[in-house]
Design a protein around this motif. Structure first.
Motif, PDB file in Angstrom:
ATOM      1  N   ILE A 247      44.622 -46.338  49.523  1.00  0.00           N
ATOM      2  CA  ILE A 247      45.598 -45.579  48.743  1.00  0.00           C
ATOM      3  C   ILE A 247      46.929 -46.316  48.705  1.00  0.00           C
ATOM      4  N   THR A 248      47.734 -45.955  47.717  1.00  0.00           N
ATOM      5  CA  THR A 248      49.121 -46.404  47.636  1.00  0.00           C
ATOM      6  C   THR A 248      50.006 -45.181  47.796  1.00  0.00           C
ATOM      7  N   LEU A 249      50.782 -45.152  48.855  1.00  0.00           N
ATOM      8  CA  LEU A 249      51.605 -44.003  49.198  1.00  0.00           C
ATOM      9  C   LEU A 249      53.071 -44.343  48.985  1.00  0.00           C
ATOM     10  N   CYS A 250      53.721 -43.568  48.131  1.00  0.00           N
ATOM     11  CA  CYS A 250      55.153 -43.765  47.849  1.00  0.00           C
ATOM     12  C   CYS A 250      55.436 -45.212  47.437  1.00  0.00           C
ATOM     13  N   GLY A 251      54.572 -45.763  46.596  1.00  0.00           N
ATOM     14  CA  GLY A 251      54.780 -47.101  46.070  1.00  0.00           C
ATOM     15  C   GLY A 251      54.383 -48.225  46.989  1.00  0.00           C
ATOM     16  N   HIS A 252      53.781 -47.927  48.132  1.00  0.00           N
ATOM     17  CA  HIS A 252      53.399 -48.946  49.111  1.00  0.00           C
ATOM     18  C   HIS A 252      51.907 -48.855  49.408  1.00  0.00           C
ATOM     19  N   PRO A 253      51.128 -49.915  49.155  1.00  0.00           N
ATOM     20  CA  PRO A 253      49.699 -49.889  49.489  1.00  0.00           C
ATOM     21  C   PRO A 253      49.501 -49.801  51.000  1.00  0.00           C
ATOM     22  N   VAL A 254      48.583 -48.938  51.401  1.00  0.00           N
ATOM     23  CA  VAL A 254      48.295 -48.709  52.823  1.00  0.00           C
ATOM     24  C   VAL A 254      47.046 -49.492  53.200  1.00  0.00           C
ATOM     25  N   VAL A 255      47.169 -50.402  54.174  1.00  0.00           N
ATOM     26  CA  VAL A 255      46.027 -51.238  54.562  1.00  0.00           C
ATOM     27  C   VAL A 255      45.262 -50.658  55.752  1.00  0.00           C
ATOM     28  N   PHE A 256      45.901 -49.819  56.568  1.00  0.00           N
ATOM     29  CA  PHE A 256      45.172 -49.120  57.619  1.00  0.00           C
ATOM     30  C   PHE A 256      45.917 -47.842  57.985  1.00  0.00           C
ATOM     31  N   MET A 257      45.161 -46.895  58.544  1.00  0.00           N
ATOM     32  CA  MET A 257      45.711 -45.646  59.077  1.00  0.00           C
ATOM     33  C   MET A 257      45.222 -45.484  60.503  1.00  0.00           C
ATOM     34  N   ALA A 258      46.128 -45.230  61.414  1.00  0.00           N
ATOM     35  CA  ALA A 258      45.760 -45.007  62.816  1.00  0.00           C
ATOM     36  C   ALA A 258      46.576 -43.835  63.337  1.00  0.00           C
ATOM     37  N   GLY A 259      45.912 -42.728  63.625  1.00  0.00           N
ATOM     38  CA  GLY A 259      46.606 -41.535  64.082  1.00  0.00           C
ATOM     39  C   GLY A 259      46.156 -41.101  65.453  1.00  0.00           C
ATOM     40  N   SER A 260      47.019 -40.351  66.128  1.00  0.00           N
ATOM     41  CA  SER A 260      46.670 -39.785  67.424  1.00  0.00           C
ATOM     42  C   SER A 260      47.691 -38.708  67.770  1.00  0.00           C
ATOM     43  N   VAL A 261      47.646 -38.229  69.011  1.00  0.00           N
ATOM     44  CA  VAL A 261      48.569 -37.188  69.461  1.00  0.00           C
ATOM     45  C   VAL A 261      49.092 -37.545  70.846  1.00  0.00           C
ATOM     46  N   TYR A 262      50.205 -36.931  71.212  1.00  0.00           N
ATOM     47  CA  TYR A 262      50.689 -37.026  72.588  1.00  0.00           C
ATOM     48  C   TYR A 262      51.294 -35.682  72.978  1.00  0.00           C
ATOM     49  N   GLY A 263      51.417 -35.475  74.283  1.00  0.00           N
ATOM     50  CA  GLY A 263      51.886 -34.205  74.811  1.00  0.00           C
ATOM     51  C   GLY A 263      50.777 -33.412  75.485  1.00  0.00           C
ATOM     52  N   GLN A 264      49.509 -33.800  75.247  1.00  0.00           N
ATOM     53  CA  GLN A 264      48.376 -33.139  75.885  1.00  0.00           C
ATOM     54  C   GLN A 264      48.211 -33.641  77.317  1.00  0.00           C
ATOM     55  N   PRO A 265      47.578 -32.875  78.200  1.00  0.00           N
ATOM     56  CA  PRO A 265      47.519 -33.276  79.610  1.00  0.00           C
ATOM     57  C   PRO A 265      46.610 -34.457  79.913  1.00  0.00           C
TER      58      PRO A 265
END
Length: 494
Positions: free
Chosen positions: A424-442
């Motif tokens: 995808i291209t998001l806000c005019g910028h092509p996205v080459v990878f997506m890496a998500g996670s969370v913090y705050g969990q025990p």
């Protein structure tokens, strides 16, 4: 350093929405109560971190304009703050506010020496340090951080930090898809993967066979007895986990075992081939999620036996809290004209066996049997109902207390988010990878998978002190995929 010109912005529904949806959005987006799950996330203090690799250098005015035009109007909680409502007994509500983008867009100055010597580590260190910085609750709880230097995978990196009370991973993924276009064809919206066969939650009732079919009718009735039994067993295990049942102590167990957590979380990630995962799936005749659970079991087993030097092959059972999206899968599809906000997820206990197998495919086969068993239980619905009951009828403090207690007695948090089937291209910028996670969990270890295009990005969120060799653990995931794929290839030959 904040970026921008100091402008303030009040989000309104996107002008391309149909009139009926636009009028409905204007009414609904003024105020809304915080959901029980959102209140739990607020009290526990869980945050989402999304790292997006960009294919071009940062063009801040273009990205800023995209945030104003696409992201803010489509997601009203990006323009809302939490306010205690005295009329409802002090329960929090989302109330619209004016957004000053300068408070939410940062282009930090990173040490040029660190960037020159190891740009990937410079990104890692910045994001890890970000987990120690609290968010300003006087403003909407999100911020963008742009690291405008190249790494081995991207020309620049965007880091989005969001408080989990605003929404969950799937709601943000549909937001990205709704607000972007296909990189290959900018005139089209990016496509989500085709839906699975099921159309509802993880468990679906089987249609009743004709009354004239005696044997089929008997099996149908028996399936409900099995469902009730599995749900009862899973419910008892949930209660036992809250009260006393703990995983055995291993090198994956958080060192302080429920007391004050280390403040810093480190995120490391790499790409896995979606074709390899699909190949394994087809050989074992299972789902992609089954393969990922099996890969996780193989990787932590490989890491454990190498790190501990243990030569005892007796199986060790560790449990993870597996997050499950409670939305209908139809909401994941391409044409998302109105992004659903909030947290609509639940979870189940997913055990992992640390074991040595002569055939690496056994990890996936065991995962398939486990997930087939979990699909024949109402554990996901039960977990969600219990959490909502505690918050609604007791208090959010009691609900958060039991949630923390439950999480500290499991070892790993595991999740998998379905992403776009193409870049995808998001806000005019092509996205080459997506890496998500969370913090705050025990937990000291969180494993997150996210498919994007023809890859699956695996992200490990680890306690920075407990896992100084987290890159070796990350290597074990890639090696486990290779070993399981090789075993699948031999299986076909045989």
């Amino acid at each position: 350093m904040n970026a921008g010109s100091g402008s303030r912005f009040v989000a309104t529904p996107p002008p391309n929405l149909p009139l009926s949806e636009r009028e409905s959005a204007e009414t609904e987006w003024s105020e809304e109560p915080m959901s029980p799950t959102g209140r739990l996330m607020e009290d526990v203090g869980v945050h989402i971190v999304a790292m997006l690799g960009l294919g071009i250098p940062l063009n801040l005015p273009v990205f800023r304009a995209g945030i104003e035009k696409e992201l803010l109007p489509r997601y009203p909680r990006f323009s809302s703050i939490q306010v205690m409502d005295d009329s409802t007994g002090g329960k929090p509500r989302w109330v619209r506010t004016t957004v000053n983008l300068d408070d939410h867009i940062m282009v930090p100055k990173v040490n040029p020496t660190a960037v020159a010597s190891d740009p990937e580590k410079a990104v890692e260190d910045y994001v890890a340090a970000l987990t120690t910085v609290p968010m300003d609750r006087r403003r909407p709880l999100w911020d963008f951080h742009f690291l405008d230097f190249p790494t081995s995978k991207a020309t620049s990196t965007m880091v989005l930090r969001i408080h989990h009370s605003i929404g969950d991973g799937m709601s943000f993924m549909t937001l990205f898809v709704a607000s972007s276009c296909s990189t290959d064809d900018p005139s089209k919206q990016a496509a989500m993967p085709p839906p699975p066969k099921r159309t509802g939650p993880i468990y679906q009732r089987q249609p009743r066979p004709p009354l004239s079919s005696g044997k089929a009718l008997l099996m149908w009735a028996f399936s409900y007895l099995v469902l009730a039994w599995h749900t009862l067993v899973d419910g008892v295990l949930l209660v036992a986990t809250v009260l006393f049942l703990c995983d055995p102590r291993t090198l994956f167990t958080r060192a302080d075992r429920g007391r004050k957590a280390h403040l810093c979380k480190r995120f490391v990630h790499r790409s896995l081939s979606l074709d390899d995962i699909k190949f394994i799936k087809n050989v074992v005749n299972c789902t992609i999620n089954d393969v990922l659970v099996g890969v996780t079991s193989a990787a932590i087993s490989q890491y454990y036996f190498r790190k501990s030097g243990d030569i005892n092959t007796k199986k060790i059972c560790l449990r993870s809290f597996l997050l499950v999206d409670a939305r209908p899968v139809s909401s994941r599809q391409t044409c998302v004209s109105k992004v659903e906000t909030g947290n609509r997820f639940s979870g189940l206990i997913c055990p992992f066996h640390i074991a040595l197998h002569d055939d690496p495919l056994e990890h996936v086969r065991r995962a398939k049997r486990l997930m087939d068993r979990k699909k024949n239980s109402l554990e996901v619905m039960l977990t969600r109902l219990v959490g909502e009951f505690l918050v609604k009828y007791l208090s959010v403090k009691i609900g958060a207390f039991f949630l923390r207690l439950f999480l500290t007695r499991t070892t790993i948090m595991l999740s998998n988010v379905v992403g776009p089937a193409e870049h995808i291209t998001l806000c005019g910028h092509p996205v080459v990878f997506m890496a998500g996670s969370v913090y705050g969990q025990p937990q000291a270890l969180t494993v997150h998978y996210e498919n994007y295009g023809n890859t699956i990005e695996i992200t490990l969120a680890v306690d920075d002190v407990q896992f100084p060799d987290c890159h070796q653990l990350l290597d074990d995931f890639g090696e486990s995929v290779r070993l399981i794929k090789d075993a699948a290839s031999l299986h076909i030959v045989k």
